[in-house]
Design a protein around this motif. Structure first.
Motif, mmCIF file in Angstrom:
data_model
loop_
_atom_site.group_PDB
_atom_site.id
_atom_site.type_symbol
_atom_site.label_atom_id
_atom_site.label_comp_id
_atom_site.label_asym_id
_atom_site.label_seq_id
_atom_site.Cartn_x
_atom_site.Cartn_y
_atom_site.Cartn_z
ATOM 1 N N LEU A 96 0.859 -1.179 0.000
ATOM 2 C CA LEU A 96 0.000 0.000 0.000
ATOM 3 C C LEU A 96 0.891 1.222 0.000
ATOM 4 C CD1 LEU A 96 -2.370 -1.341 2.733
ATOM 5 C CD2 LEU A 96 -2.708 -1.382 0.280
ATOM 6 N N VAL A 101 -7.024 5.329 -0.034
ATOM 7 C CA VAL A 101 -7.389 3.983 -0.452
ATOM 8 C C VAL A 101 -7.784 3.973 -1.922
ATOM 9 C CG1 VAL A 101 -9.136 2.193 -0.151
ATOM 10 C CG2 VAL A 101 -8.045 3.215 1.847
ATOM 11 N N GLU A 102 -8.562 4.991 -2.328
ATOM 12 C CA GLU A 102 -9.028 5.028 -3.707
ATOM 13 C C GLU A 102 -7.854 5.121 -4.682
ATOM 14 O OE1 GLU A 102 -11.667 8.217 -4.615
ATOM 15 O OE2 GLU A 102 -12.142 7.431 -6.591
ATOM 16 N N VAL A 105 -5.912 1.782 -4.911
ATOM 17 C CA VAL A 105 -6.527 0.734 -5.734
ATOM 18 C C VAL A 105 -6.460 1.118 -7.210
ATOM 19 C CG1 VAL A 105 -8.667 -0.519 -6.176
ATOM 20 C CG2 VAL A 105 -7.998 0.014 -3.837
ATOM 21 N N LEU A 127 -13.343 -2.596 -4.315
ATOM 22 C CA LEU A 127 -13.435 -2.370 -2.869
ATOM 23 C C LEU A 127 -14.708 -2.984 -2.304
ATOM 24 C CD1 LEU A 127 -11.979 1.221 -2.611
ATOM 25 C CD2 LEU A 127 -11.106 -0.812 -1.467
ATOM 26 N N PHE A 132 -15.871 -3.557 1.512
ATOM 27 C CA PHE A 132 -15.802 -2.198 2.040
ATOM 28 C C PHE A 132 -17.012 -1.391 1.609
ATOM 29 C CE2 PHE A 132 -11.198 -3.071 2.084
ATOM 30 C CZ PHE A 132 -10.931 -2.687 3.377
ATOM 31 N N ARG A 138 -13.004 5.520 0.788
ATOM 32 C CA ARG A 138 -12.205 5.973 -0.368
ATOM 33 C C ARG A 138 -11.170 7.028 -0.026
ATOM 34 N NH1 ARG A 138 -16.478 8.803 -4.374
ATOM 35 N NH2 ARG A 138 -14.600 9.168 -5.612
ATOM 36 N N PRO A 142 -4.547 4.416 3.458
ATOM 37 C CA PRO A 142 -4.508 2.956 3.591
ATOM 38 C C PRO A 142 -3.666 2.503 4.779
ATOM 39 C CG PRO A 142 -3.238 3.688 1.682
ATOM 40 C CD PRO A 142 -3.935 4.887 2.221
ATOM 41 N N GLU A 149 -8.013 -5.055 7.320
ATOM 42 C CA GLU A 149 -8.485 -4.099 6.310
ATOM 43 C C GLU A 149 -7.385 -3.772 5.312
ATOM 44 O OE1 GLU A 149 -11.814 -1.754 9.059
ATOM 45 O OE2 GLU A 149 -9.742 -1.088 9.056
ATOM 46 N N LYS A 150 -6.146 -3.661 5.804
ATOM 47 C CA LYS A 150 -5.019 -3.406 4.903
ATOM 48 C C LYS A 150 -4.909 -4.517 3.877
ATOM 49 C CE LYS A 150 -1.975 -0.915 7.978
ATOM 50 N NZ LYS A 150 -1.002 -1.113 9.019
ATOM 51 N N ARG A 152 -7.213 -6.434 2.794
ATOM 52 C CA ARG A 152 -8.321 -6.365 1.833
ATOM 53 C C ARG A 152 -8.069 -5.301 0.785
ATOM 54 N NH1 ARG A 152 -13.814 -7.152 4.821
ATOM 55 N NH2 ARG A 152 -13.224 -8.648 6.427
ATOM 56 N N VAL A 153 -7.520 -4.162 1.206
ATOM 57 C CA VAL A 153 -7.235 -3.108 0.224
ATOM 58 C C VAL A 153 -6.156 -3.598 -0.742
ATOM 59 C CG1 VAL A 153 -6.356 -0.770 -0.113
ATOM 60 C CG2 VAL A 153 -7.905 -1.248 1.766
#
Ligand SMILES: Nc1ncnc2c1ncn2[C@@H]1O[C@H](COP(=O)(O)OP(=O)(O)OP(=O)(O)O)[C@@H](O)[C@H]1O
Ligand SMILES: Nc1ncnc2c1ncn2[C@@H]1O[C@H](COP(=O)(O)OP(=O)(O)OP(=O)(O)O)[C@@H](O)[C@H]1O
Ligand SMILES: [Mg+2]
Ligand SMILES: [Mg+2]
Lengths: 285, 277, 264
Positions: A96, A101-102, A105, A127, A132, A138, A142, A149-150, A152-153
Motif C-alpha cells: 500500500l 485507499v481510492e 486501488v 473495494l 468495504f 475511499r 490505507p 483491512e489493509k 483487503r485493500v
C-alpha cells in the motif's frame, strides 16, 4: 495461459556469503483456468516460488514458461507479463503506497486505457467486492487501517486490474471468517470465468474446499502434487495431525471409535453427508 | 482484578466522529486466559494497545496491575509486566540481527550482561528458531518472523502476555506449538490475552470477549458465546466447526445431546448418539 | 531482483569485524579527514589504495556498495555538471552566457564526487562490519568528555545508532514498494529512459510516507519493549583496545600524514 516450470532453483545470498537454498529443482505445470493451492511448512519456499512465478526474481537456475515462452529470456515483453499477472504479497504493508485507499486501488489502472468514470467504477467494484463501503473508505489513508483491512485493500488493488492470472500469497491470513469465505467465493467465481488462480495458504480448510490442484513444498522441494482431494488423502498418511483438514481429523477419530470410516472424507460437506447417512440408519451401522 | 477498564472510548482522529472503541468495559483476573474475537476493524488491536499504554487513553479509566495507564512515570514498569506480540512482526523488530533484537528488551530492564545470551538462546529454542541467531529479521519468511517476535517477548518472561494474531502466518504445526506455549504459560500462572480469527483457538480460553464495531458485544465462557448462533451472527463471525456441524445435523433431524466445542467432544457426542440407535 | 541494502550490518568473523568499534570509528574519521584533505589525483589514489586493505580483509561482498554508488549516479552527475558549468574558473574551455565550462570547474566537480564516493565507502565499511549497538556504545564512550558540558551523551549515541540502522531499513522499504508497483504495472524496467524516469516519481511520496511511518513504528516498538532512556540499560563490557586496534589506528594516521605531506 498455461505455466510450465522446469527444474527451478533459487538461492538467497546471505549477507555472510553463505547461501540459503529456498527452492530446489522444482518442476510442474499449471493449465489455463486452474485453481492451484500451494502448501508447506514455514520457510519451505512458497513465497519465493510465487515471486519467481510473477517474474519479480530471477531464478538461480531453471526456466519458467508462459504459453511456451520463457519469461526470463532476453526478448520477452515484461510489460505484457505485468498486465497478465496480478500478485498480492504476503505482507500487505509495503503493497500500500498511495495517500488514499481510492488512489491506491486505482494505481494499477493507470495504463489500462479505461476512462476516468470506468476506472472509478472499477475501483468501487473492487473495494465493494472486498467488503468495504466505498464512500466511507475511499478517502482514508490505507496505512490508517486495521491489519485485516489493509490486506483487503491490497487484494482490491490487484483484482481491480482483472488480470488473467491471479497470484495470492497467504491472502486469508488476518481476514475474519466471513472475509475469508467472501474472498474465496469471489476467487472461485473468477476462476469459473477462466482466470487462473494460484494461492498459498496455511489454512487447510480453504485449500481443501476451494482449490482444484495442490503443490506441496517442503524445505524447498516439491514433495507432492496432484488433485487436491488425492493429495490430502495421501498427506494423511504422511503427516499425523497438522496438515489435515478438521473433517479428516474427525473422520479418523470416529474410525478409532469404530464408526464410519471413509478415507474420502476431506471437506466439511463430505463429513456432513457421511454423518447424515451414518446417523439416520442409512449407513452400515 | 489485574486489568480493570471502564468506559474506554478511543478515536484515531482525535475529536472525530468515528470511534474505534466505544464505552468498553474490561475486567481480567490474574491468571486468566482471555480470547478476543471480532471481525476486521472491530477494535481488537486498538483495545489491547491500551493495556501497555501504546495508545493513550482518551476517555474512561484503565488500570493494569494496579498501575494507572495514564501515569507516565510508571508506564515503563507496566510494560515490563505486560508483553505484547505485535500483529505485524515487522513492526516489532528494533535491531538488525535476531539475537540483538531479542536482547533489546532484556537490556532495557538491566538484566545482567552474563544472563542475556543464555536467555536469548533459550527463548529462540522455545520457538524452534535455534540457529537463526545471526540472521537479519527482514530475511526471514513470514512464519519465521512471527516466531522470532514471540521469542522477543518470551525472553522477558512478563506476567501478562498479549498475542495479537500471533499465529496468523504460522503453518498448522507452528500454530499448534504456539497454542501449546500459550497453554503452558497459562498453567504457569501467566495471564494470557489472545486475539485470533481462528475461532477454534478461543475454545480453550477461560473467557471470550466478543467485539463488534468498537463495542464489547458479549463476554463470557466459550460455551455461552460460541454456541450462540444469533450472537455469532450479530458479530459477523462463523461459529467453530463442531458447532456448525451440530446445527447442520439438527437441520437434518439428527439431535446430538449437547453442542460440542472441540473435535473430541464432537466425536464423543456422535459415538453416544450412534450407540443409542 | 533485490540486492542487499547498502550499509547494512553483515555478520562475519574477519579482522575488520573483530576490531574494537571505538577504534573503527576513529579510523573512519581519520580516513575521512584524509579524503577531504586530498588535493590531487595522487591524494585520492592514495586513499583508494589504502582502502583496498580493509576491503580485502573484510571479505565483504562489494555489490551492495557498488549498487549504492550507482544508485547515487544521477545525483553525482548533477554535482559534477553543476560544478563544471557554474564554477568560475580561469581556464575557460567554452562558454554560453552565464554558463562556462572551465578546467577548474571540471576539476572541482571531480573532487567533490570523489569525496562523496570515498566517504560513502568508508562509512559502508564501518556500518557493514559493526553492529549499530556496538556503534552506539563506542560513540557513547568516545563522546563521554562532552558530558562535562552537559550533553546527554547516552541519548545522543542511541539516536545516532538508530539513525544508522534506519538507512538500510529505508532502502529495503523502497525496494519492496518498488516491487509492489512493478507487480501492478509500473515501468521501472522499461527500456525507455523517459518511461523509467516518470515511473520513479510515484515512488518518492510513498517512500517518504513509509519512512515516517517506519520511524513511528520503531519508536512504538522500542517503547513497548521497555525502552525508557539510554542510560538505564544493561551496560556492555568495555574491553581495552587490543594490538590490532592500535595497528589499525596507526595505519589510518599514517595515511592521513602522507596525505598532508603530499599536499605540499
Ligand atoms: N531475503 C532473504 N534473504 C535470505 N534468506 C531468505 C530471504 N527471504 C527468505 N529467505 C529464506 O528462504 C527460505 C524460504 O522462504 P520463503 O519466504 O519462501 O518461505 P515460505 O514458504 O513463504 O514461508 P512462510 O510460510 O513462513 O511464509 C526460508 O528459509 C527463509 O529464511
Ligand atoms: N492508525 C490508525 N489510524 C486511523 N484509524 C485506524 C488506525 N488503526 C486502525 N484504525 C481504525 O480503527 C478501527 C479498529 O481498528 P483495529 O486495528 O483495532 O481493528 P482490529 O479489530 O484489530 O481488526 P483486524 O482484525 O483487521 O486486525 C478500524 O476501523 C480501523 O480502520
Ligand atoms: Mg511466505
Ligand atoms: Mg488487529
Amino acid at each position: 495461459m498455461s505455466i510450465q516450470i522446469e527444474n527451478l532453483s533459487f538461492s538467497y545470498l546471505q549477507p555472510s556469503g553463505e547461501k540459503v537454498d529456498a527452492l530446489k529443482n522444482v518442476s510442474f505445470t499449471i493449465e489455463t483456468g486452474d485453481f492451484v493451492g500451494i502448501m508447506g511448512p514455514t520457510g519451505s519456499g512458497k513465497t519465493t516460488l510465487l515471486q519467481l512465478l510473477a517474474g519479480l526474481r530471477l531464478p538461480t537456475s531453471g526456466r519458467i514458461y508462459f504459453n511456451g515462452e520463457e519469461i526470463n529470456a532476453k526478448g520477452y515483453d515484461r510489460n505484457r507479463l505485468r498486465q497478465t499477472v496480478g500478485v498480492v504479497f504476503q505482507d500487505p504493508e509495503y503493497q500500500l503506497f498511495a495517500t488514499t485507499v481510492e488512489k491506491d486501488v486505482a494505481f494499477g489502472l493507470k495504463e489500462s486505457g479505461l476512462s476516468r468514470q470506468e476506472a472509478t467504477d472499477r475501483v468501487r467494484w473492487a473495494l465493494e467486492t472486498m467488503g468495504f463501503d466505498f464512500e466511507k473508505v475511499r478517502n482514508q489513508s490505507p496505512l490508517a487501517l486495521s491489519g485485516g483491512e489493509k490486506r483487503r485493500v491490497a487484494i482490491a488493488g490487484v483484482i481491480a486490474r482483472k488480470p488473467e492470472i491471479l497470484i495470492f500469497d497467504e491472502p486469508i491470513a488476518g481476514l475474519d471468517p466471513f472475509g475469508r469465505e467472501n474472498f474465496l467465493q469471489f476467487v472461485t467465481e473468477r476462476n469459473q470465468t477462466g482466470t487462473t488462480i494460484i494461492m498459498t495458504s496455511h489454512n487447510m480448510e480453504a485449500l481443501a474446499e476451494y482449490t482444484k490442484h495442490l503443490l506441496v513444498l517442503k524445505e524447498g522441494r516439491l514433495i507432492d502434487a496432484g488433485a487436491t482431494r488425492e493429495v490430502f488423502t495421501r498427506l494423511k498418511q504422511r503427516y499425523n495431525g497438522a496438515f489435515q483438514t478438521k473433517a479428516q481429523r474427525i473422520a479418523i477419530l470416529l474410525a478409532e471409535g469404530k464408526l464410519m470410516f471413509s478415507p474420502a472424507v476431506v471437506t466439511y460437506g463430505d463429513l456432513l453427508s457421511a454423518l447424515k447417512q451414518e446417523l439416520t440408519g442409512g449407513g452400515r451401522g | 482484578m489485574l486489568v480493570e477498564g471502564k468506559n474506554i472510548c478511543y478515536s484515531y482522529a482525535f475529536g472525530g466522529f468515528s470511534f474505534a472503541l466505544r464505552d468498553v468495559d474490561l475486567n481480567i483476573a490474574r491468571g486468566e486466559f482471555v480470547a478476543i474475537l471480532g471481525c476486521n476493524g472491530s477494535g481488537k488491536s486498538t483495545l489491547v494497545k491500551h493495556l501497555n499504554a501504546l495508545l493513550q487513553l482518551q476517555q474512561g479509566e484503565l488500570k493494569v496491575a494496579q498501575i494507572d495507564v495514564r501515569n507516565e512515570k510508571e508506564v515503563w514498569l507496566l510494560r515490563r509486566r505486560c508483553g505484547m506480540v505485535f500483529q505485524n512482526p515487522d513492526h516489532q523488530f528494533v535491531a538488525p540481527v535476531v539475537e540483538e533484537d531479542i536482547a533489546f528488551g532484556l537490556e532495557n530492564y538491566e538484566v545482567p550482561r552474563n544472563e542475556i545470551s543464555g536467555r536469548v538462546r533459550s527463548a529462540l529454542a522455545r520457538v524452534e528458531m535455534s540457529g537463526y541467531e545471526k540472521r537479519a529479521p527482514n530475511t526471514l519468511s513470514g512464519g519465521q518472523k512471527q516466531r522470532v517476535a514471540l521469542a522477543g517477548v518470551l525472553a522477558l518472561d512478563p506476567e501478562i502476555i498479549i498475542f495479537d494474531e500471533a499465529t496468523a502466518m504460522l503453518d498448522p504445526d507452528g500454530r499448534q506449538e504456539v497454542i501449546k506455549i500459550m497453554e503452558k504459560l497459562h498453567r504457569a500462572g501467566k495471564t494470557i490475552i489472545a486475539i485470533t480469527h481462528y475461532v477454534e483457538e478461543a475454545v480453550a480460553a477461560d473467557k471470550i470477549i466478543l467485539m463488534h464495531q468498537g463495542r464489547v458485544l458479549a463476554c463470557g465462557s466459550p460455551q455461552t458465546v460460541l454456541t450462540n448462533l444469533d450472537l455469532m451472527k450479530e458479530a459477523e463471525l462463523i461459529p467453530p466447526f463442531p458447532v456448525r456441524l451440530y446445527y447442520d445435523l439438527q437441520q437434518a433431524g439428527i439431535y446430538l445431546n449437547r453442542c460440542p466445542l472441540t473435535e473430541e467432544e464432537l466425536v464423543e457426542e456422535i459415538c453416544q448418539f450412534k450407540s443409542k440407535i | 531482483m533485490r540486492t542487499l541494502p547498502a550499509g547494512q550490518y553483515l555478520p562475519g568473523h574477519s579482522l575488520l569485524h573483530r576490531l574494537d568499534a571505538r577504534a573503527k570509528i576513529l579510523c573512519a574519521l581519520i580516513l575521512m579527514t584524509a579524503v577531504i584533505g586530498a588535493s590531487s589525483l595522487w591524494g585520492y589514489t592514495l586513499v583508494l589504495v589504502a582502502l583496498l586493505i580493509p576491503i580485502l580483509i573484510s571479505r565483504l561482498p562489494l555489490r551492495p556498495t557498488v549498487a549504492a554508488v550507482r544508485g547515487m549516479g544521477g545525483f553525482l552527475l548533477v554535482i559534477l555538471l553543476m560544478n563544471a558549468l557554474f564554477f568560475k574558473g580561469e581556464t575557460v574551455l567554452a562558454s554560453w552566457g552565464i554558463i562556462q565550462l572551465s578546467h577548474e570547474g571540471i576539476k572541482q566537480g571531480f573532487r567533490i564526487v570523489s569525496n562523496v564516493v570515498l566517504i560513502l565507502i568508508i562509512g559502508n565499511l564501518l556500518t557493514m562490519t559493526t553492529l549499530p549497538t556496538q556503534v552506539a556504545t563506542a560513540l557513547e564512550s568516545l563522546i563521554k568528555p562532552l558530558k562535562l558540558i552537559g550533553v546527554p551523551t547516552e541519548e545522543v549515541a542511541m539516536i545516532i545508532s538508530v539513525a544508522i540502522q534506519f538507512i538500510p531499513t529505508l532502502m529495503e522499504a523502497t525496494e519492496l514498494i518498488k516491487m509492489a508497483q512493478i507487480a501492478r504495472g509500473a515501468r521501472f524496467e522499461s527500456k525507455k529512459l523517459s518511461e523509467r524516469a516518470v515511473s520513479f516519481l510515484p515512488l518518492v511520496v510513498p517512500v517518504f510516507i513509509s519512512a515516517f511511518r517506519r520511524a513511528e513504528e520503531l519508536s512504538l516498538a522500542m517503547e513497548a519493549r521497555g525502552y525508557r532512556n539510554a542510560k538505564n540499560r544493561t551496560r556492555r563490557q568495555k574491553e581495552p583496545l587490543a594490538l590490532h586496534d592500535y595497528a589499525a589506528l596507526t595505519f589510518s594516521v599514517l595515511i592521513c600524514l602522507i596525505q598532508f605531506l603530499l599536499q605540499r
